[in-house]
Design a protein around this motif. Structure first.
Motif, mmCIF file in Angstrom:
data_model
loop_
_atom_site.group_PDB
_atom_site.id
_atom_site.type_symbol
_atom_site.label_atom_id
_atom_site.label_comp_id
_atom_site.label_asym_id
_atom_site.label_seq_id
_atom_site.Cartn_x
_atom_site.Cartn_y
_atom_site.Cartn_z
ATOM 1 N N GLN A 5 0.853 -1.183 0.000
ATOM 2 C CA GLN A 5 0.000 0.000 0.000
ATOM 3 C C GLN A 5 0.886 1.228 0.000
ATOM 4 O O GLN A 5 1.856 1.296 0.759
ATOM 5 N N ILE A 6 0.561 2.187 -0.860
ATOM 6 C CA ILE A 6 1.334 3.422 -0.977
ATOM 7 C C ILE A 6 0.611 4.528 -0.230
ATOM 8 O O ILE A 6 -0.590 4.743 -0.434
ATOM 9 N N ILE A 7 1.339 5.244 0.638
ATOM 10 C CA ILE A 7 0.755 6.323 1.433
ATOM 11 C C ILE A 7 1.596 7.585 1.226
ATOM 12 O O ILE A 7 2.697 7.702 1.782
ATOM 13 N N CYS A 16 5.458 6.784 0.842
ATOM 14 C CA CYS A 16 5.851 5.760 1.796
ATOM 15 C C CYS A 16 5.046 4.512 1.459
ATOM 16 O O CYS A 16 3.835 4.576 1.264
ATOM 17 N N SER A 17 5.720 3.381 1.362
ATOM 18 C CA SER A 17 5.028 2.126 1.066
ATOM 19 C C SER A 17 5.067 1.212 2.287
ATOM 20 O O SER A 17 6.081 1.136 2.991
ATOM 21 N N ILE A 18 3.946 0.559 2.527
ATOM 22 C CA ILE A 18 3.904 -0.560 3.462
ATOM 23 C C ILE A 18 3.834 -1.813 2.610
ATOM 24 O O ILE A 18 2.934 -1.953 1.772
ATOM 25 N N VAL A 19 4.795 -2.700 2.765
ATOM 26 C CA VAL A 19 4.824 -3.944 2.003
ATOM 27 C C VAL A 19 4.729 -5.106 2.979
ATOM 28 O O VAL A 19 5.279 -5.045 4.077
ATOM 29 N N TRP A 20 4.014 -6.157 2.562
ATOM 30 C CA TRP A 20 3.856 -7.265 3.495
ATOM 31 C C TRP A 20 3.608 -8.584 2.776
ATOM 32 O O TRP A 20 3.226 -8.619 1.600
ATOM 33 N N PRO A 36 3.959 10.296 11.091
ATOM 34 C CA PRO A 36 4.000 8.984 11.741
ATOM 35 C C PRO A 36 2.643 8.481 12.212
ATOM 36 O O PRO A 36 2.372 7.277 12.149
ATOM 37 N N GLU A 37 1.772 9.392 12.684
ATOM 38 C CA GLU A 37 0.475 8.921 13.178
ATOM 39 C C GLU A 37 -0.369 8.360 12.043
ATOM 40 O O GLU A 37 -1.086 7.365 12.207
ATOM 41 N N ALA A 42 -2.477 3.415 9.446
ATOM 42 C CA ALA A 42 -2.547 2.548 8.274
ATOM 43 C C ALA A 42 -2.131 1.122 8.628
ATOM 44 O O ALA A 42 -2.765 0.152 8.191
ATOM 45 N N VAL A 43 -1.067 0.999 9.419
ATOM 46 C CA VAL A 43 -0.611 -0.322 9.856
ATOM 47 C C VAL A 43 -1.691 -1.012 10.676
ATOM 48 O O VAL A 43 -1.989 -2.206 10.482
ATOM 49 N N GLU A 44 -2.303 -0.255 11.585
ATOM 50 C CA GLU A 44 -3.357 -0.824 12.433
ATOM 51 C C GLU A 44 -4.538 -1.292 11.588
ATOM 52 O O GLU A 44 -5.092 -2.377 11.817
ATOM 53 N N LYS A 45 -4.915 -0.485 10.607
ATOM 54 C CA LYS A 45 -6.051 -0.844 9.746
ATOM 55 C C LYS A 45 -5.743 -2.089 8.918
ATOM 56 O O LYS A 45 -6.615 -2.946 8.719
ATOM 57 N N LEU A 46 -4.505 -2.203 8.445
ATOM 58 C CA LEU A 46 -4.113 -3.373 7.659
ATOM 59 C C LEU A 46 -3.972 -4.628 8.519
ATOM 60 O O LEU A 46 -4.086 -5.747 8.002
#
Length: 210
Positions: A5-7, A16-20, A36-37, A42-46
């Motif tokens: 997901q790209i943020i 910033c990308s979250i990859v998993w 950061p918040e 986003a991490v919590e939602k994913l």
């Protein structure tokens, strides 16, 4: 299976990308430059588990909250190449120069080099050394899905700036033409700013490269 997901964050709209890995839920940030918040939410939602923070290069708009997030999640900061060390030690000056909140200098826990591999759950990312925008810039690629996270090396219809300290235009063009383009026209990429594109599209239409 690889997911991302790209943020976009801050006024610079850096990606910033979250990859998993959806089999293990293990995840990483790539280039957390700010807000950061927003990233934590986003991490919590994913519902993923951040295990590391990956950096393509040492410019503030890509590393600005890396240390804060590393402390929050109790994880290591990995990358870029050690050639960018001078940028990390100059983060306080960078923050004043670009109007960012004051940012303490820090160093990554591990430097990267060509052909290193990063494991995220069952996913393995390959590392390419792609200097030019900065002397220590690296790129993360996932060969199976033909996707690359290229930082500020290449953009849709543009290329990275080389007028920053130790930037080198010839090195940048070489990184694009000899490291990225040979991966194949069907490779898509997430740039450090702006929309995604493919190497084929940029090879054929990018005005800085044709």
């Amino acid at each position: 299976m690889f997911q991302y997901q790209i943020i976009p964050v801050t006024d610079f709209q850096e990606n910033c990308s979250i990859v998993w890995c959806d089999e293990t839920n293990e995840a990483a940030f790539i280039d957390p430059g700010g807000e950061p918040e927003l990233l934590k939410k986003a991490v919590e939602k994913l519902g993923v588990n951040i295990k590391q923070i990956l950096l393509t290069h040492g410019h503030l708009d890509h590393v600005g909250v890396a240390a804060e997030l590393a402390k929050h999640y109790d994880v290591k900061i990995i990358g870029p190449s050690q050639e960018d060390e001078f940028l990390f030690t100059a983060l306080p000056q960078q923050s004043m120069q670009f109007g960012f909140p004051y940012t303490e200098s820090f160093l990554p826990d591990r430097w990267l080099k060509e052909n290193d591999k990063i494991q995220i759950g069952n996913i393995s990312l390959d590392v390419l050394f792609c200097p030019g925008h900065t002397p220590g810039h690296i790129v993360f690629i996932y060969l199976k899905d033909k996707i690359a996270f290229v930082g500020d090396v290449l953009f849709k219809n543009s290329i990275g700036r080389t007028d920053f300290p130790r930037g080198n235009h010839a090195d940048l063009i070489s990184s694009i033409t000899h490291k990225l383009f040979p991966l194949g026209d069907d490779f898509i990429f997430v740039p450090g700013h702006g929309p995604m594109s493919s190497f084929g599209n940029e090879r054929m239409t990018n005005p800085f490269l044709v």
